[in-house]
Write a protein that holds these residues in place. Structure first.
Motif, PDB file in Angstrom:
ATOM      1  N   SER A 141      64.466 -28.497   9.429  1.00 35.90           N
ATOM      2  CA  SER A 141      63.827 -29.158   8.288  1.00 35.90           C
ATOM      3  C   SER A 141      64.833 -29.800   7.346  1.00 35.90           C
ATOM      4  CB  SER A 141      62.973 -28.158   7.509  1.00 35.90           C
ATOM      5  OG  SER A 141      63.774 -27.089   7.041  1.00 35.90           O
TER       6      SER A 141
ATOM      7  N   HIS B  45      50.922 -28.446  14.601  1.00 33.20           N
ATOM      8  CA  HIS B  45      50.710 -29.757  13.992  1.00 33.20           C
ATOM      9  C   HIS B  45      49.218 -29.958  13.695  1.00 33.20           C
ATOM     10  CE1 HIS B  45      54.236 -30.377  16.874  1.00 33.20           C
ATOM     11  NE2 HIS B  45      54.716 -30.039  15.712  1.00 33.20           N
TER      12      HIS B  45
ATOM     13  N   LYS C  97      56.911 -18.068  11.775  1.00 33.73           N
ATOM     14  CA  LYS C  97      55.765 -18.910  12.104  1.00 33.73           C
ATOM     15  C   LYS C  97      56.177 -20.055  13.030  1.00 33.73           C
ATOM     16  CE  LYS C  97      56.077 -22.189   8.209  1.00 33.73           C
ATOM     17  NZ  LYS C  97      56.791 -23.258   8.895  1.00 33.73           N
TER      18      LYS C  97
ATOM     19  N   GLN D 102      55.853 -27.038   8.556  1.00 33.37           N
ATOM     20  CA  GLN D 102      54.973 -26.836   9.714  1.00 33.37           C
ATOM     21  C   GLN D 102      53.947 -25.758   9.405  1.00 33.37           C
ATOM     22  OE1 GLN D 102      55.305 -29.022  11.781  1.00 33.37           O
ATOM     23  NE2 GLN D 102      57.413 -29.457  12.329  1.00 33.37           N
TER      24      GLN D 102
ATOM     25  N   SER E 215      61.434 -34.237  15.069  1.00 39.28           N
ATOM     26  CA  SER E 215      61.990 -32.920  14.776  1.00 39.28           C
ATOM     27  C   SER E 215      63.411 -33.020  14.244  1.00 39.28           C
ATOM     28  CB  SER E 215      61.987 -32.061  16.035  1.00 39.28           C
ATOM     29  OG  SER E 215      60.772 -32.177  16.713  1.00 39.28           O
TER      30      SER E 215
ATOM     31  N   VAL F  43      61.865 -23.204  16.942  1.00 40.55           N
ATOM     32  CA  VAL F  43      60.949 -23.056  18.072  1.00 40.55           C
ATOM     33  C   VAL F  43      61.375 -21.778  18.790  1.00 40.55           C
ATOM     34  CG1 VAL F  43      60.264 -25.462  18.522  1.00 40.55           C
ATOM     35  CG2 VAL F  43      62.457 -24.626  19.354  1.00 40.55           C
TER      36      VAL F  43
ATOM     37  N   PRO G  28      64.463 -28.794  -2.705  1.00 41.49           N
ATOM     38  CA  PRO G  28      64.621 -29.371  -1.365  1.00 41.49           C
ATOM     39  C   PRO G  28      65.588 -30.559  -1.390  1.00 41.49           C
ATOM     40  CG  PRO G  28      62.296 -29.442  -2.080  1.00 41.49           C
ATOM     41  CD  PRO G  28      63.103 -28.914  -3.223  1.00 41.49           C
TER      42      PRO G  28
HETATM   43  N1  LIG Z   1      53.313 -22.496  13.883  1.00 47.04           N
HETATM   44  C1  LIG Z   1      53.962 -23.654  14.101  1.00 47.04           C
HETATM   45  N2  LIG Z   1      55.249 -23.626  14.499  1.00 47.04           N
HETATM   46  C2  LIG Z   1      55.914 -24.793  14.699  1.00 47.04           C
HETATM   47  C3  LIG Z   1      55.282 -26.046  14.581  1.00 47.04           C
HETATM   48  C4  LIG Z   1      53.920 -26.045  14.154  1.00 47.04           C
HETATM   49  O1  LIG Z   1      53.295 -27.117  13.989  1.00 47.04           O
HETATM   50  N3  LIG Z   1      53.302 -24.841  13.927  1.00 47.04           N
HETATM   51  N4  LIG Z   1      55.972 -27.208  14.858  1.00 47.04           N
HETATM   52  C5  LIG Z   1      57.185 -27.100  15.679  1.00 47.04           C
HETATM   53  C6  LIG Z   1      58.028 -28.304  15.578  1.00 47.04           C
HETATM   54  S1  LIG Z   1      57.504 -29.721  16.336  1.00 47.04           S
HETATM   55  C7  LIG Z   1      59.228 -28.306  14.966  1.00 47.04           C
HETATM   56  S2  LIG Z   1      60.169 -29.727  14.935  1.00 47.04           S
HETATM   57  C8  LIG Z   1      59.752 -27.119  14.290  1.00 47.04           C
HETATM   58  C9  LIG Z   1      60.272 -27.528  12.924  1.00 47.04           C
HETATM   59  O2  LIG Z   1      61.148 -26.637  12.391  1.00 47.04           O
HETATM   60  P1  LIG Z   1      61.585 -26.898  10.873  1.00 47.04           P
HETATM   61  O3  LIG Z   1      61.762 -28.334  10.642  1.00 47.04           O
HETATM   62  O4  LIG Z   1      62.741 -26.048  10.565  1.00 47.04           O
HETATM   63  O5  LIG Z   1      60.267 -26.367  10.147  1.00 47.04           O
HETATM   64  P2  LIG Z   1      59.646 -26.508   8.698  1.00 47.04           P
HETATM   65  O6  LIG Z   1      58.481 -25.563   8.723  1.00 47.04           O
HETATM   66  O7  LIG Z   1      59.406 -27.894   8.322  1.00 47.04           O
HETATM   67  O8  LIG Z   1      60.759 -25.951   7.734  1.00 47.04           O
HETATM   68  C10 LIG Z   1      61.255 -24.649   7.824  1.00 47.04           C
HETATM   69  C11 LIG Z   1      61.562 -24.147   6.439  1.00 47.04           C
HETATM   70  O9  LIG Z   1      62.644 -24.884   5.877  1.00 47.04           O
HETATM   71  C12 LIG Z   1      62.531 -24.809   4.462  1.00 47.04           C
HETATM   72  N5  LIG Z   1      62.891 -26.091   3.885  1.00 47.04           N
HETATM   73  C13 LIG Z   1      62.135 -27.202   3.765  1.00 47.04           C
HETATM   74  N6  LIG Z   1      62.848 -28.189   3.191  1.00 47.04           N
HETATM   75  C14 LIG Z   1      64.068 -27.673   2.919  1.00 47.04           C
HETATM   76  C15 LIG Z   1      65.253 -28.182   2.311  1.00 47.04           C
HETATM   77  O10 LIG Z   1      65.340 -29.335   1.905  1.00 47.04           O
HETATM   78  N7  LIG Z   1      66.323 -27.332   2.233  1.00 47.04           N
HETATM   79  C16 LIG Z   1      66.278 -26.049   2.676  1.00 47.04           C
HETATM   80  N8  LIG Z   1      67.376 -25.284   2.559  1.00 47.04           N
HETATM   81  N9  LIG Z   1      65.173 -25.540   3.241  1.00 47.04           N
HETATM   82  C17 LIG Z   1      64.090 -26.348   3.365  1.00 47.04           C
HETATM   83  C18 LIG Z   1      61.119 -24.462   4.110  1.00 47.04           C
HETATM   84  O11 LIG Z   1      61.108 -23.229   3.428  1.00 47.04           O
HETATM   85  C19 LIG Z   1      60.440 -24.395   5.448  1.00 47.04           C
HETATM   86  O12 LIG Z   1      59.481 -23.370   5.540  1.00 47.04           O
HETATM   87  O13 LIG Z   1      58.726 -26.148  14.116  1.00 47.04           O
HETATM   88  C20 LIG Z   1      58.011 -25.888  15.319  1.00 47.04           C
HETATM   89  N10 LIG Z   1      57.213 -24.718  15.095  1.00 47.04           N
END
Ligand SMILES: Nc1nc2c(c(=O)[nH]1)N[C@H]1C(S)=C(S)[C@@H](COP(=O)(O)OP(=O)(O)OC[C@H]3O[C@@H](n4cnc5c(=O)[nH]c(N)nc54)[C@H](O)[C@@H]3O)O[C@H]1N2
Ligand SMILES: Nc1nc2c(c(=O)[nH]1)N[C@H]1C(S)=C(S)[C@@H](COP(=O)(O)OP(=O)(O)OC[C@H]3O[C@@H](n4cnc5c(=O)[nH]c(N)nc54)[C@H](O)[C@@H]3O)O[C@H]1N2
Ligand SMILES: [Mo]
Length: 763
Positions: free
Chosen positions: A323, A633, A189, A627, A143, A361, A240
């Motif tokens: 992210s 996942h 989400k 995600q 994460s 989260v 990105p």
């Molecule tokens: N429904 C659901 N929710 C989850 C999860 C799941 O599997 N399902 N997994 C959970 C887990 S383990 C974690 S670690 C968290 C993760 O949380 P994040 O890592 O923040 O989640 P992501 O969905 O990868 O990214 C969020 C948003 O960041 C934007 N983004 C992507 N790359 C970049 C970039 O380079 N720059 C910028 N400015 N924006 C970018 C995208 O629009 C993306 O939708 O989510 C959690 N929440």
């Protein structure tokens, strides 16, 4: 069992599940949850794709450890009785630890497992391996690896302390903040899930409150869906992995306008001189102007400049999603976000400064203080060797090789056995074809899994584990205000057993029975852990009372958010000095500079990612593999909510009308997404809320390769991502990469991801 209706907790919320004694017949949202997640409906698939019996890869069983390891993932399994599996496995563990030592056993076992404090698979596997002499473990997580490593160098406290005890929570933002400048947004989400579970989903209502109070939201992101519509966030599309450049462009604009807070920078920070010189281009001849940032990120420079002025003249919070640091040089993103906030001089003021992971989260910014709830101790691990979590394939491929990590020089251990329970590396790791190669190296791979997913298929010994619906437990998270009783709803499916019972039997054969079990059954453990907790916290209900009521809502005043460490520092920079070498916020770190890493210098720096549109590559589309909305996942990928988000069993690839038209692709077309590392199939969704040059494929489809190294039929983006660490600093996972997309021609191979492998009886 007869029909019943029971409340339970999952990592995506609480539900009442209805059962006819065998199956889950209906799933109802918890009455107190205002915004329940649809993921829960997938639990009706509890009997599908299950591992029914202990299963052993045929060559391993017939020829012994290491036999035909190139066939892992593609060979049939022999189903055996439990006593046969346990005896074989105990003997193999004993062979490995006797011949090679416990340093040859990898037990990091990264993964989210399931809600439930006692039957938490990772705690169970760690406790078991510790009881039998120890194991190679892992640090950080997929994460926020870069965030974990860089935050202490900036602020002197841990990343978790930043999130829980330093940055403003959402109520504070609603009260005080005028402008939120976000990188990656606060996706609804993602807030659906929370490690350990949550009683209520409240992000939407909290953001609506912010909007009602007039907070303005601006979001830099490749996707336009990262805020709920109600907040009317201004979306600034960008490539990105270019966040550091945009932040530098904002910082330069603030500096040349004279809008930076010199007093704050000299009183509360160290390293402003070096950062200012870098912004002005003194060391490298490149001023980090808005034009420079715009050329890198595709953001209009005028927009950067006008936003910089707005930031300087309003109470501003800079927020960064998790992210944005899951990328090459991800450490720089959080360092520069912190520096940008420091330049505004609002760090430690109510609703100002910088904050990470809102919406990532369910708990981020919820204003609840960390509190201890019952949980199982993991015991003492006698092996001190570890890896940064995402270096798993490197470790398996290069035992004995040295590498860098956060100022240390570490050596990869030589692994003979891998033990996994509660995670799925064939979901979570990057460059799956490379992982599959690395996976051939150990003698033995052991997996406990409820489902025949890609990890189970790639094991030698697969032991069927129960899901939480098949056992009693206590549920809750240290960051939520609910505790649940999680009753057994159905009997174990097939011959599935609890991880705890499997480990108890193994520990007994390996002479560690008492150490592992302390003489208790699982239900006795739950009673024991809860009564210990209850003795310390008599204000909570007894276990009997919790069982009767189903849940307990903890009064918020019992678990208040602690006062902000950064506010305390601001009030008293000497008395409450930070725990960094300078006692201040470090915009330049002597410590980091002393490591001498060319991929992580002493102050936040823009360095080109390996793969991005500005580089030289045959591939021109940036892939965002974020995600998934419809599952956690890879969990419950075979359930109705996940399947409902696919087309013909394949994931949907988001693409702009322009990028699709340039390739002759229409909405709903079947495509092949590819680069030099691999290829997968997907079904195209044409969307307007994606930045030009970007495609989006969520993670989590069960990996479904046609053959070793072959195309994945289900659409798993990790066949495309690369397996290099973020930098020598954090060695974290990096998930953005470049791909090409073409219309799939010919007969489409059917998806087989959720089918069982070939299983034969033991003769
Ligand atoms: N429904 C659901 N929710 C989850 C999860 C799941 O599997 N399902 N997994 C959970 C887990 S383990 C974690 S670690 C968290 C993760 O949380 P994040 O890592 O923040 O989640 P992501 O969905 O990868 O990214 C969020 C948003 O960041 C934007 N983004 C992507 N790359 C970049 C970039 O380079 N720059 C910028 N400015 N924006 C970018 C995208 O629009 C993306 O939708 O989510 C959690 N929440
Ligand atoms: N490309 C790309 N890759 C990513 C990410 C990304 O954004 N992009 N995100 C990364 C992140 S942040 C994370 S956290 C990881 C998540 O990666 P993981 O946490 O490994 O993924 P899960 O699918 O949650 O895996 C949990 C597994 O545990 C099993 N399980 C559940 N309950 C039990 C139990 O009680 N006992 C046993 N024995 N097994 C059980 C489930 O069936 C499932 O197979 O993925 C990472 N990978
Ligand atoms: Mo994660």
């Amino acid at each position: 069992m007869k029909s019943s209706r029971h409340l339970t907790l999952t990592n995506w919320g609480a539900y009442e599940v209805e059962s006819d004694g065998t199956d889950i017949t209906a799933v109802h949202p918890f009455a107190k949850d205002p915004d329940p997640s649809a993921i829960g409906q997938s639990m009706k698939a509890v009997r599908r794709s299950r591992v029914d019996k202990p299963s052993i890869r045929e060559s391993w069983l017939k020829q012994g450890p290491g036999a035909r390891s190139d066939q892992r993932g593609y060979e049939r399994f022999v189903e055996v009785e439990w006593d046969v599996a346990i005896e074989l496995l105990a003997a193999e563990i004993d062979r490995v630890r006797t011949d090679f030592g416990n340093e040859a056993i990898f037990g990091g076992s990264y993964g989210w497992a399931s809600a439930g404090r006692f039957h938490h698979a990772l705690s169970q596997v760690h406790r078991f391996l510790a009881s039998i002499g120890g194991y190679v473990s892992q640090v950080d997580d997929y994460s926020i690896a870069s965030g974990h490593v860089i935050t202490p160098h900036i602020f002197g406290f841990s990343f978790d302390e930043m999130m829980d005890e330093a940055q403003p929570h959402l109520e504070e933002i609603a009260e005080n903040t005028e402008l939120v400048v976000s990188f990656g947004g606060m996706p609804l989400k993602n807030s659906q899930v929370m490690y350990g579970g949550q009683g209520q989903h409240l992000l939407a209502s909290r953001l609506e409150t912010c909007r009602d109070r007039g907070v303005r939201f601006v979001n830099f992101s490749p996707l336009g869906e990262d805020f709920i519509d109600a907040v009317e966030a201004e979306w600034i599309p960008m490539f990105p992995s270019t966040d550091t450049a945009v932040m530098l462009g904002l910082a330069h604009s603030i500096l040349v306008a004279g809008d930076h807070d010199e007093d704050f920078l000299t009183t509360y920070c160290t390293g402003w001189d070096q950062l200012r010189a870098y912004l002005l281009g003194e060391p490298d001849g490149v001023p980090k102007t808005a034009e420079w940032a715009g050329a890198i990120s595709s953001v209009d420079p005028q927009r950067i400049r006008s936003l910089a002025a707005d930031m300087a003249h309003h109470r501003t919070l800079v927020t960064a999603s998790w992210s944005i640091q899951r990328t090459d040089h991800g450490e720089q993103t959080y360092w520069m976000a912190s520096a940008l906030a420091a330049m505004l001089g609002q760090v430690g003021l109510p609703g100002g400064g910088v904050g990470f992971g809102y919406g990532a989260v369910g708990y981020t910014g919820n204003g609840i203080g960390y509190h201890v709830i019952p949980r199982l101790g993991q015991g003492r691990n006698n092996v001190s060797t570890y890896i940064p979590v995402a270096r798993i394939a490197d470790m398996l491929l290069h035992g004995g090789k040295e590498y860098d990590y956060n100022g240390k020089r570490l050596t990869y251990p030589d692994i003979k056995m891998v033990y996994w329970a509660g995670g799925n590396p064939f979901h979570h790791h990057q460059d799956l074809n490379r992982l599959e190669q690395a996976w051939q190296r150990p003698d033995t791979i052991v997996v406990h899994e409820p489902f025949w997913n890609s990890l189970a298929r790639h094991a030698d010994i697969v032991l069927p584990a129960t899901t939480p619906l098949e056992r009693n437990d206590i549920g809750g998270s240290s960051m939520d205000n609910f505790i649940f009783w999680m009753p057994k709803v159905i009997d174990p499916v097939g011959d599935a057993r609890n991880d705890y019972d499997i480990f108890s039997d193994l520990a007994r054969l390996l002479g560690a029975g008492e150490r592992f079990t302390e003489g208790r059954t699982s239900d006795e453990w739950i009673e024991h852990l809860y009564s210990e907790f209850h003795t310390r916290h008599p204000e909570y209900p007894s276990l009997d009372e919790l069982r009767d009521a189903g849940y307990f809502e903890i009064p918020r005043e019992w678990i208040p958010a602690p006062p902000s460490r950064l506010a305390a520092y601001r009030d008293d920079p000497t008395g409450a000095a930070l725990d960094t070498p300078s006692g201040r916020i470090e915009l330049f770190s002597e410590t980091v500079a002393s490591f001498g890493y060319d991929d992580c210098p002493g102050h936040p720096t823009w360095m080109e990612p390996r793969e991005w549109p500005g580089g030289a590559s045959a591939y021109s589309l940036s892939l965002v593999s974020n995600q998934p909305k419809t599952r956690l996942h890879s969990q419950w990928d075979h359930g109705e909510t996940s399947i409902g988000g696919k087309k013909d069993g394949r994931e949907r690839l988001g693409m702009t009308p322009v990028d699709a038209a340039a390739r002759g692709i229409d909405d709903g077309d079947l495509v092949r997404v590819f680069n030099d590392r691999g290829a997968c199939m997907a079904s195209v969704s044409i969307r307007d809320d994606i930045a030009h040059g970007v495609v989006q494929l969520p993670t989590g489809a069960w990996w479904d390769p046609i053959e070793p190294g072959g195309m994945c039929r289900s659409g798993n983006p990790n066949v495309l991502t690369h397996d290099f660490g973020t930098s020598s600093m954090a060695q974290g996972p990096s998930t953005t990469c470049l791909v090409e997309v073409e219309k799939f021609v010919g007969e489409a191979p059917a998806v087989r991801a959720h089918e069982l492998p070939e299983l034969v009886p033991n003769t």
